[in-house]
Design an enzyme around this catalytic site. Structure first.
Site, mmCIF file in Angstrom:
data_model
loop_
_atom_site.group_PDB
_atom_site.id
_atom_site.type_symbol
_atom_site.label_atom_id
_atom_site.label_comp_id
_atom_site.label_asym_id
_atom_site.label_seq_id
_atom_site.Cartn_x
_atom_site.Cartn_y
_atom_site.Cartn_z
ATOM 1 N N SER A 143 0.871 -1.184 0.000
ATOM 2 C CA SER A 143 0.000 0.000 0.000
ATOM 3 C C SER A 143 0.901 1.224 0.000
ATOM 4 O O SER A 143 2.085 1.137 0.330
ATOM 5 C CB SER A 143 -0.835 -0.005 1.280
ATOM 6 O OG SER A 143 -1.345 1.276 1.562
ATOM 7 N N TYR A 156 -1.762 -0.467 10.347
ATOM 8 C CA TYR A 156 -1.787 -0.754 8.905
ATOM 9 C C TYR A 156 -0.417 -0.429 8.291
ATOM 10 O O TYR A 156 0.117 -1.212 7.501
ATOM 11 C CB TYR A 156 -2.909 0.058 8.247
ATOM 12 C CG TYR A 156 -3.190 -0.327 6.811
ATOM 13 C CD1 TYR A 156 -3.767 -1.564 6.520
ATOM 14 C CD2 TYR A 156 -2.893 0.529 5.766
ATOM 15 C CE1 TYR A 156 -4.034 -1.931 5.205
ATOM 16 C CE2 TYR A 156 -3.161 0.178 4.446
ATOM 17 C CZ TYR A 156 -3.732 -1.057 4.175
ATOM 18 O OH TYR A 156 -3.987 -1.413 2.868
HETATM 19 P P1 NAI Z 1 -11.319 -6.126 -0.323
HETATM 20 O O1 NAI Z 1 -11.807 -6.172 1.092
HETATM 21 O O2 NAI Z 1 -12.251 -5.693 -1.397
HETATM 22 O O3 NAI Z 1 -10.695 -7.536 -0.750
HETATM 23 C C1 NAI Z 1 -9.854 -8.239 0.115
HETATM 24 C C2 NAI Z 1 -10.206 -9.703 0.024
HETATM 25 O O4 NAI Z 1 -9.363 -10.412 0.939
HETATM 26 C C3 NAI Z 1 -11.657 -9.976 0.430
HETATM 27 O O5 NAI Z 1 -12.294 -10.775 -0.549
HETATM 28 C C4 NAI Z 1 -11.528 -10.678 1.763
HETATM 29 O O6 NAI Z 1 -12.573 -11.609 1.999
HETATM 30 C C5 NAI Z 1 -10.168 -11.350 1.628
HETATM 31 N N1 NAI Z 1 -9.581 -11.675 2.914
HETATM 32 C C6 NAI Z 1 -9.573 -10.918 4.039
HETATM 33 N N2 NAI Z 1 -8.964 -11.590 5.025
HETATM 34 C C7 NAI Z 1 -8.602 -12.785 4.516
HETATM 35 C C8 NAI Z 1 -7.946 -13.911 5.053
HETATM 36 N N3 NAI Z 1 -7.571 -13.943 6.334
HETATM 37 N N4 NAI Z 1 -7.697 -14.969 4.239
HETATM 38 C C9 NAI Z 1 -8.107 -14.957 2.955
HETATM 39 N N5 NAI Z 1 -8.732 -13.919 2.389
HETATM 40 C C10 NAI Z 1 -8.980 -12.856 3.164
HETATM 41 O O7 NAI Z 1 -10.042 -5.190 -0.285
HETATM 42 P P2 NAI Z 1 -9.018 -4.718 -1.431
HETATM 43 O O8 NAI Z 1 -9.011 -3.255 -1.386
HETATM 44 O O9 NAI Z 1 -9.269 -5.412 -2.689
HETATM 45 O O10 NAI Z 1 -7.664 -5.211 -0.762
HETATM 46 C C11 NAI Z 1 -6.716 -6.062 -1.402
HETATM 47 C C12 NAI Z 1 -5.334 -5.671 -0.920
HETATM 48 O O11 NAI Z 1 -5.047 -4.353 -1.364
HETATM 49 C C13 NAI Z 1 -5.183 -5.655 0.598
HETATM 50 O O12 NAI Z 1 -3.941 -6.220 0.952
HETATM 51 C C14 NAI Z 1 -5.209 -4.170 0.937
HETATM 52 O O13 NAI Z 1 -4.519 -3.874 2.113
HETATM 53 C C15 NAI Z 1 -4.524 -3.598 -0.296
HETATM 54 N N6 NAI Z 1 -4.784 -2.185 -0.532
HETATM 55 C C16 NAI Z 1 -6.066 -1.705 -0.692
HETATM 56 C C17 NAI Z 1 -6.267 -0.357 -0.882
HETATM 57 C C18 NAI Z 1 -7.639 0.237 -1.032
HETATM 58 O O14 NAI Z 1 -7.767 1.473 -0.960
HETATM 59 N N7 NAI Z 1 -8.681 -0.542 -1.274
HETATM 60 C C19 NAI Z 1 -5.142 0.578 -0.937
HETATM 61 C C20 NAI Z 1 -3.850 -0.030 -0.784
HETATM 62 C C21 NAI Z 1 -3.697 -1.367 -0.585
#
Ligand code: NAI
Length: 283
Positions: A143, A156
């Site tokens: 991130s 975070y």
């Molecule tokens: P999201 O919440 O839409 O998707 C994350 C997915 O990971 C979800 O489907 C969730 O069920 C799954 N997940 C959560 N905990 C889990 C676990 N213990 N085991 C397996 N799956 C698990 O979020 P997003 O935004 O797509 O996040 C993806 C990555 O991107 C994360 O690492 C997040 O920190 C990173 N990120 C997101 C940003 C944003 O603004 N959305 C910005 C920078 C980084």
């Protein structure tokens, strides 16, 4: 790696957001997909849609923070496909608020998912990738919080800095096996993470739930589309990039912090002041 036809791509957190978009991006280029997530329904939907588009898909409910589940998943992936060309450690959760409002359980959960999840991915997939012919590529999703500290985000930032450090160190040693390592650092992205975001402190005059909802709305309105991050992930594998930022916020955080750390800190202190409505305290 430029041609993904017949390649095997593993993606964690693939039920929604960036992970689901990344599955679509690699799938659209002809890759076979191994998908993991804790969210059963979203994962089943992703599996059905990608199968419908003609992809080979293995989808499993896996909690990345649990070593035994990741080990079983890795064994199944190798059993079915016999190799892994690209590993995308994407699953993650977010937590906002001040350190003094956090419980140790909050620290443990976010470290378990965001850091141990990536460690488990690397531990159970990478060694076998080093031994296969043709090498491979690991992409870890960090991130902008890894590039510069953000207010009310100590936990975070700590987890994402760990992911960046792990990835950059691994990149140096993985090169001798023909395995590339990239870290992707998005800014604000419009995904479901705002919904699952844990708030430990509320903004002045607001409950933690109201504060969370305000952040969720901001992310939905102003965030980049997850497909943009997915294309950056594919691009990182194609080019072998070390660190990739996605979106103007991530670029600004990275550039300003490199330019001048005291000025960066002063800007973030102003951002924090604005978040607190000029009160200097959230209480
Ligand atoms: P999201 O919440 O839409 O998707 C994350 C997915 O990971 C979800 O489907 C969730 O069920 C799954 N997940 C959560 N905990 C889990 C676990 N213990 N085991 C397996 N799956 C698990 O979020 P997003 O935004 O797509 O996040 C993806 C990555 O991107 C994360 O690492 C997040 O920190 C990173 N990120 C997101 C940003 C944003 O603004 N959305 C910005 C920078 C980084």
């Amino acid at each position: 790696m430029k041609d993904f036809r017949g390649r095997v791509v593993v993606i964690t957190g693939a039920a929604g957001g960036i992970g689901r978009a990344t599955a679509g991006a690699f799938g659209g280029r002809g890759a076979a997909l191994a998908l993991a997530d804790v969210e059963r329904d979203g994962l089943a939907r992703a599996e059905e849609e990608l199968r419908g588009a003609g992809r080979r898909v293995l989808a499993r409910v896996v909690d990345v923070s649990r070593a035994e589940e990741m080990e079983r998943f890795a064994n199944e992936v190798w059993g079915l496909f016999g190799r892994v060309d690209v590993l995308v450690n994407n699953a993650g959760i977010a937590l906002n608020g001040f350190l003094e409002d956090m419980e140790l359980a909050d620290w443990r959960r976010i470290l378990d998912v965001n850091v141990w999840g990536v460690i488990h991915g690397c531990h159970y997939f990478y060694p076998r990738m080093t031994r296969q012919a043709g090498g491979g590529h690991v992409v870890n999703v960090a991130s902008m919080a890894a590039l510069g500290p953000l207010p009310a985000s100590t936990a975070y930032c700590a987890t994402k800095s760990a992911v960046l450090g792990l990835s950059e160190a691994l990149r140096i040693e993985a090169a001798r096996h023909g395995v590339g390592v990239s870290t992707v650092c998005p800014g604000v992205v419009a995904t479901g993470i705002g919904r699952s975001l844990k708030m430990v402190s509320g903004a002045p005059g607001r409950t933690t739930e109201e504060t969370r909802r305000a952040i969720e709305t901001m992310m939905r309105r102003h965030g980049a589309r997850p497909e943009r991050v997915a294309e950056a992930i594919v691009g990182a594998v194609e080019s072998g990039a070390r660190v990739v930022t996605v979106g103007p916020e991530a670029f600004a955080v990275d550039a300003l912090r490199r330019l001048n750390r005291p000025i960066y800190d002063a800007v973030m202190t102003r951002v924090l002041g604005a978040m607190l409505g000029g009160r200097g305290s959230h209480r």
